[in-house]
Design an enzyme around this catalytic site. Sequence first.
Site, PDB file in Angstrom:
ATOM      1  CG  ASP A  51      -5.347   2.142   1.201  1.00 33.20           C
ATOM      2  OD1 ASP A  51      -6.242   1.510   0.706  1.00 33.20           O
ATOM      3  OD2 ASP A  51      -4.537   1.494   1.708  1.00 33.20           O
ATOM      4  CG  MET A  88     -11.557   3.031   1.955  1.00 33.11           C
ATOM      5  SD  MET A  88     -10.119   2.783   3.146  1.00 33.11           S
ATOM      6  CE  MET A  88      -8.776   2.763   1.703  1.00 33.11           C
ATOM      7  CG  HIS A 139      -9.444  -0.195  -1.131  1.00 33.51           C
ATOM      8  ND1 HIS A 139      -9.143  -0.168   0.831  1.00 33.51           N
ATOM      9  CD2 HIS A 139     -10.449  -0.228  -0.237  1.00 33.51           C
ATOM     10  CE1 HIS A 139      -9.883  -0.789   1.222  1.00 33.51           C
ATOM     11  NE2 HIS A 139     -10.718  -0.064   0.782  1.00 33.51           N
ATOM     12  N   GLY A 155      -9.703   3.401   7.354  1.00 36.30           N
ATOM     13  CA  GLY A 155      -9.143   4.909   7.712  1.00 36.30           C
ATOM     14  C   GLY A 155      -7.730   5.330   7.777  1.00 36.30           C
ATOM     15  CG  PHE A 156      -6.605   5.738  10.179  1.00 36.86           C
ATOM     16  CD1 PHE A 156      -6.324   7.263  10.737  1.00 36.86           C
ATOM     17  CD2 PHE A 156      -7.466   6.264  10.691  1.00 36.86           C
ATOM     18  CE1 PHE A 156      -6.714   8.397  10.866  1.00 36.86           C
ATOM     19  CE2 PHE A 156      -8.754   6.611  11.318  1.00 36.86           C
ATOM     20  CZ  PHE A 156      -7.890   8.355  11.012  1.00 36.86           C
ATOM     21  N   GLY A 157      -3.343   3.449   8.149  1.00 38.91           N
ATOM     22  CA  GLY A 157      -2.451   2.723   7.615  1.00 38.91           C
ATOM     23  C   GLY A 157      -2.078   2.172   9.297  1.00 38.91           C
ATOM     24  N   GLY A 158      -1.191   1.068   9.559  1.00 40.37           N
ATOM     25  CA  GLY A 158      -0.776   1.157  10.918  1.00 40.37           C
ATOM     26  C   GLY A 158      -1.603   0.181  11.751  1.00 40.37           C
ATOM     27  N   GLY A 205       1.034  -2.127   3.997  1.00 36.32           N
ATOM     28  CA  GLY A 205       1.528  -0.930   4.020  1.00 36.32           C
ATOM     29  C   GLY A 205       2.780  -0.964   4.773  1.00 36.32           C
ATOM     30  CB  SER A 206       2.769   0.271   8.336  1.00 31.65           C
ATOM     31  OG  SER A 206       1.909  -0.456   9.135  1.00 31.65           O
ATOM     32  CG  ASP A 245      -6.178  -3.627   2.823  1.00 34.43           C
ATOM     33  OD1 ASP A 245      -4.495  -3.339   3.163  1.00 34.43           O
ATOM     34  OD2 ASP A 245      -6.520  -2.225   2.452  1.00 34.43           O
ATOM     35  N   GLY A 246      -4.918  -4.629   5.944  1.00 29.47           N
ATOM     36  CA  GLY A 246      -5.078  -4.222   7.107  1.00 29.47           C
ATOM     37  C   GLY A 246      -4.289  -4.800   8.248  1.00 29.47           C
ATOM     38  N   GLY A 247      -3.059  -4.323   8.546  1.00 27.22           N
ATOM     39  CA  GLY A 247      -2.187  -5.153   9.554  1.00 27.22           C
ATOM     40  C   GLY A 247      -1.883  -6.239   9.378  1.00 27.22           C
ATOM     41  CG  MET A 291     -11.776  -3.056   4.930  1.00 21.86           C
ATOM     42  SD  MET A 291     -10.253  -2.808   4.109  1.00 21.86           S
ATOM     43  CE  MET A 291      -9.267  -2.106   5.501  1.00 21.86           C
ATOM     44  CB  SER A 348      -1.011  -0.403   1.664  1.00 21.38           C
ATOM     45  OG  SER A 348      -1.774   1.763   0.832  1.00 21.38           O
ATOM     46  CG  MET A 390      -8.839   6.677   3.016  1.00 22.63           C
ATOM     47  SD  MET A 390      -7.907   6.406   4.620  1.00 22.63           S
ATOM     48  CE  MET A 390      -7.177   5.487   4.766  1.00 22.63           C
ATOM     49  CG  HIS A 425      -4.232  -1.425  -1.913  1.00 22.05           C
ATOM     50  ND1 HIS A 425      -4.666  -2.187  -2.547  1.00 22.05           N
ATOM     51  CD2 HIS A 425      -4.409  -0.950  -0.578  1.00 22.05           C
ATOM     52  CE1 HIS A 425      -5.953  -2.211  -1.361  1.00 22.05           C
ATOM     53  NE2 HIS A 425      -5.208  -0.902  -0.266  1.00 22.05           N
TER      54      HIS A 425
HETATM   55  C1  DX5 Z   1      -6.475   1.290   5.551  1.00 18.50           C
HETATM   56  C2  DX5 Z   1      -6.103   0.946   4.225  1.00 18.50           C
HETATM   57  C3  DX5 Z   1      -4.971   0.020   4.268  1.00 18.50           C
HETATM   58  C4  DX5 Z   1      -3.700   0.163   5.094  1.00 18.50           C
HETATM   59  C5  DX5 Z   1      -3.486  -0.907   5.134  1.00 18.50           C
HETATM   60  O1  DX5 Z   1      -7.836   1.958   5.437  1.00 18.50           O
HETATM   61  O2  DX5 Z   1      -6.942   0.370   3.473  1.00 18.50           O
HETATM   62  O3  DX5 Z   1      -4.703  -0.588   2.207  1.00 18.50           O
HETATM   63  O4  DX5 Z   1      -3.127   0.882   3.493  1.00 18.50           O
HETATM   64  O5  DX5 Z   1      -1.836  -0.290   6.354  1.00 18.50           O
HETATM   65  P1  DX5 Z   1      -1.092  -0.882   6.976  1.00 18.50           P
HETATM   66  O6  DX5 Z   1      -1.079  -2.434   6.540  1.00 18.50           O
HETATM   67  O7  DX5 Z   1      -0.055  -0.464   7.729  1.00 18.50           O
HETATM   68  O8  DX5 Z   1      -2.257  -2.184   7.421  1.00 18.50           O
HETATM   69 ZN    ZN Z   2      -6.582  -0.609   1.776  1.00 21.78          ZN
END
Ligand code: DX5
Ligand code: ZN
Length: 219
Positions: free
Chosen positions: A38, A71, A69, A145-148, A200-201, A178-180, A140, A11, A40, A36
């Site tokens: 994102d 959102m 993606h 809404g947020f990475g990490g 992502g992170s 997607d996520g974590g 999800m 991401s 928002m 990817h």
């Molecule tokens: C969250 C995004 C994800 C995010 C994943 O709303 O849709 O794609 O970037 O980031 P990590 O891998 O850090 O959870």
């Molecule tokens: Zn995403």
Amino acid sequence: MSRKTPIISPSILAADFANIQSEVELLNRSEADWIHIDVMDGEFVPNISFGIPVCQAIQKHATKPLDVHLMIVKPERYVEDFAKAGAEIITIHYEACPHLHRNLQQIKALGCKTGVSLNPHTNIEVLADTIMDIDLVLLMSVNPGFGGQKFIEQTYAKTTRLRAMIDKVGATTMIEIDGGVNADNARPLIDAGADALVAGSFVFSSDDPVKTIAQLKSV
Ligand code: DX5
Ligand code: ZN
């Protein structure tokens, strides 16, 4: 049983936006399969990331498919712009689409692959009547809404149930998580029936993102 190799979709949300060209070039030379993106809107999710001009800028340098993606509310207003900006997969949220079937036909007509994302609380059964029209379901594994954020463990069981639902009707739909996502949960997710993993992170906060992507490819 042979071990399935995951599709990895890093991401760009976690990348350095001030150096977007070099970040995209890093992904080009890595084992990443997709990029990817994102998007928002500050309404569907409580955060604003970026939009069409940034997607166009990424497209200029990317040699890999753009996995977009959205959102955002009322995604039908923008899918054509994202298709023009190079999106190969366009994923919209079930929760944002009262006319999901119509929205999927619109994405198909633009020549893109159709994706539908489900928030952690949304039951997979809501896709039973559209699954044949969906190329990819994005589960999800955090609240969007947020990475990490921390991975929600319930995602394993949800992935297993979704895989069974897809296989039962003979659909070719892929499952993306997607996520974590990290090196610890990647293999269990693939074993549960996922095909693609967004990270992502875990990728961009590592010392060597190219190596981290290779690590995820080979879990
Ligand atoms: C969250 C995004 C994800 C995010 C994943 O709303 O849709 O794609 O970037 O980031 P990590 O891998 O850090 O959870
Ligand atoms: Zn995403």
